[in-house]
Write a protein that holds these residues in place. Structure first.
Motif, PDB file in Angstrom:
ATOM      1  N   SER B  28       0.819  -1.223   0.000  1.00 57.01           N
ATOM      2  CA  SER B  28       0.000   0.000   0.000  1.00 57.01           C
ATOM      3  C   SER B  28       0.850   1.268   0.000  1.00 57.01           C
ATOM      4  N   MET B  29       2.175   1.121   0.154  1.00 57.44           N
ATOM      5  CA  MET B  29       3.052   2.296   0.122  1.00 57.44           C
ATOM      6  C   MET B  29       3.415   2.714  -1.306  1.00 57.44           C
ATOM      7  N   PHE B  30       3.148   1.869  -2.290  1.00 54.97           N
ATOM      8  CA  PHE B  30       3.406   2.259  -3.686  1.00 54.97           C
ATOM      9  C   PHE B  30       2.602   3.513  -4.001  1.00 54.97           C
ATOM     10  N   ASP B  31       3.237   4.510  -4.626  1.00 57.04           N
ATOM     11  CA  ASP B  31       2.495   5.735  -4.910  1.00 57.04           C
ATOM     12  C   ASP B  31       2.643   6.207  -6.356  1.00 57.04           C
ATOM     13  N   TYR B  32       3.282   5.400  -7.183  1.00 55.94           N
ATOM     14  CA  TYR B  32       3.420   5.771  -8.586  1.00 55.94           C
ATOM     15  C   TYR B  32       3.424   4.485  -9.389  1.00 55.94           C
ATOM     16  N   PHE B  33       2.627   4.493 -10.472  1.00 51.33           N
ATOM     17  CA  PHE B  33       2.421   3.272 -11.250  1.00 51.33           C
ATOM     18  C   PHE B  33       2.638   3.568 -12.728  1.00 51.33           C
ATOM     19  N   LEU B  34       3.237   2.617 -13.417  1.00 52.14           N
ATOM     20  CA  LEU B  34       3.588   2.816 -14.819  1.00 52.14           C
ATOM     21  C   LEU B  34       3.212   1.576 -15.623  1.00 52.14           C
ATOM     22  N   TRP B  35       2.955   1.791 -16.895  1.00 55.20           N
ATOM     23  CA  TRP B  35       2.791   0.702 -17.847  1.00 55.20           C
ATOM     24  C   TRP B  35       3.861   0.826 -18.918  1.00 55.20           C
ATOM     25  N   TYR B  36       4.462  -0.328 -19.243  1.00 58.42           N
ATOM     26  CA  TYR B  36       5.459  -0.403 -20.296  1.00 58.42           C
ATOM     27  C   TYR B  36       4.985  -1.409 -21.337  1.00 58.42           C
ATOM     28  N   LYS B  37       5.401  -1.162 -22.570  1.00 56.13           N
ATOM     29  CA  LYS B  37       5.108  -2.067 -23.675  1.00 56.13           C
ATOM     30  C   LYS B  37       6.429  -2.627 -24.181  1.00 56.13           C
ATOM     31  N   LYS B  38       6.422  -3.918 -24.516  1.00 55.73           N
ATOM     32  CA  LYS B  38       7.662  -4.528 -24.986  1.00 55.73           C
ATOM     33  C   LYS B  38       7.403  -5.390 -26.211  1.00 55.73           C
ATOM     34  N   TYR B  39       8.115  -5.045 -27.298  1.00 55.08           N
ATOM     35  CA  TYR B  39       8.124  -5.878 -28.501  1.00 55.08           C
ATOM     36  C   TYR B  39       9.271  -6.877 -28.400  1.00 55.08           C
ATOM     37  N   PRO B  40       9.167  -8.003 -29.122  1.00 54.26           N
ATOM     38  CA  PRO B  40      10.256  -8.993 -29.100  1.00 54.26           C
ATOM     39  C   PRO B  40      11.591  -8.378 -29.511  1.00 54.26           C
ATOM     40  N   ALA B  41      12.646  -8.789 -28.840  1.00 59.29           N
ATOM     41  CA  ALA B  41      14.021  -8.371 -29.134  1.00 59.29           C
ATOM     42  C   ALA B  41      14.244  -6.863 -28.958  1.00 59.29           C
ATOM     43  N   GLU B  42      13.359  -6.206 -28.207  1.00 58.83           N
ATOM     44  CA  GLU B  42      13.558  -4.794 -27.893  1.00 58.83           C
ATOM     45  C   GLU B  42      13.428  -4.588 -26.389  1.00 58.83           C
ATOM     46  N   GLY B  43      13.921  -3.440 -25.907  1.00 61.34           N
ATOM     47  CA  GLY B  43      13.705  -3.104 -24.509  1.00 61.34           C
ATOM     48  C   GLY B  43      12.304  -2.568 -24.285  1.00 61.34           C
ATOM     49  N   PRO B  44      11.819  -2.609 -23.039  1.00 61.97           N
ATOM     50  CA  PRO B  44      10.501  -2.031 -22.738  1.00 61.97           C
ATOM     51  C   PRO B  44      10.494  -0.534 -23.030  1.00 61.97           C
ATOM     52  N   THR B  45       9.343  -0.037 -23.494  1.00 65.62           N
ATOM     53  CA  THR B  45       9.181   1.393 -23.705  1.00 65.62           C
ATOM     54  C   THR B  45       8.033   1.903 -22.832  1.00 65.62           C
ATOM     55  N   PHE B  46       8.234   3.064 -22.260  1.00 65.12           N
ATOM     56  CA  PHE B  46       7.245   3.658 -21.369  1.00 65.12           C
ATOM     57  C   PHE B  46       5.975   4.014 -22.152  1.00 65.12           C
ATOM     58  N   LEU B  47       4.835   3.718 -21.526  1.00 65.91           N
ATOM     59  CA  LEU B  47       3.552   3.970 -22.192  1.00 65.91           C
ATOM     60  C   LEU B  47       2.768   5.068 -21.487  1.00 65.91           C
TER      61      LEU B  47
END
Lengths: 110, 114
Positions: B28-47
């Motif tokens: 419950s202490m988490f205060d910031y949430f993110l979603w990332y998208k990842k294509y094969p053979a690439e690094g995650p990218t911020f969404l």
């Protein structure tokens, strides 16, 4: 800007060998991170750095070492490679909130 | 102890329909949430991201909803496009803007069928 670059893209190591995974960012970010991703799993934090000269352990640091002598570079060292270190390794940098990831290094230890 | 969980390993939707990806957290202490998208053979990218002081954040076709009482967030993609096919990771952190460590879920493979 090239963003976050990682070398090599692929590497096969024998058990007991050593290697350094290179990571460089050109965005002048203070924060840098190393993650590993195993199949079907999320990213696990290995080490991170809040600035040049400062590093700290993440969730899965055993078998790895890091250094941060400059803002740009954050190399990850594997001293005695083991099959359990077979994974995809991602480096990331951040100005504070969102993290920007490199393309990854696929490492196989045989 | 998996503090961030994505219980659906995969999701398949038709082009033009809504995609809903779900994520649950225990700290419950988490205060910031993110979603990332990842294509094969690439690094995650911020969404997209959301702070715990909000319950909704929208960016084009992407909307993130946060339900703090249920410790649940979801990502809505409307309309879904074939190019959205990727692995989506949710992540949570303690402390906005402080370079805090991210805790990732296991990911959900989204497939958008033409």
């Amino acid at each position: 800007n090239a963003g976050v670059t990682q070398t090599p893209k692929f590497r096969i190591l024998k058990i007991g060998q050593s290697m350094t995974l290179q990571c460089t960012q050109d965005m002048n970010h203070n924060y840098m991170y190393w993650y590993r991703q195993d199949p079907g799993m999320g990213l696990k934090l290995i080490y991170y750095s809040v600035g040049a000269g400062i590093t700290d352990k993440g969730e899965v640091p055993n078998g790895y070492n890091v250094s941060r002598s400059t803002t740009e570079d954050f190399p990850l060292r594997l001293e005695l490679a083991a099959p359990s270190q077979t994974s995809v390794y991602f480096c990331a940098s951040s100005p504070g909130n969102e993290q920007f990831f490199g393309p990854g290094t696929r490492l196989t230890v045989l | 102890d998996q503090q961030v969980k994505q219980n659906s390993p995969s999701l398949s939707v038709q082009e033009g329909r809504i995609s809903i990806l779900n994520c649950d957290y225990t700290n419950s202490m988490f205060d910031y949430f993110l979603w990332y998208k990842k294509y094969p053979a690439e690094g995650p990218t911020f969404l997209i991201s959301i702070s715990s002081i909000k319950d909704k954040n929208e960016d084009g076709r992407f909307t993130v909803f946060l339900n703090k009482s249920a410790k649940h967030l979801s990502l809505h993609i409307v309309p879904s496009q074939p190019g959205d096919s990727a692995v989506y990771f949710c992540a949570a952190s303690l402390g906005v803007g402080s370079g805090s460590r991210l805790t990732f879920g296991e990911g959900t493979q989204l497939t958008v069928n033409p």
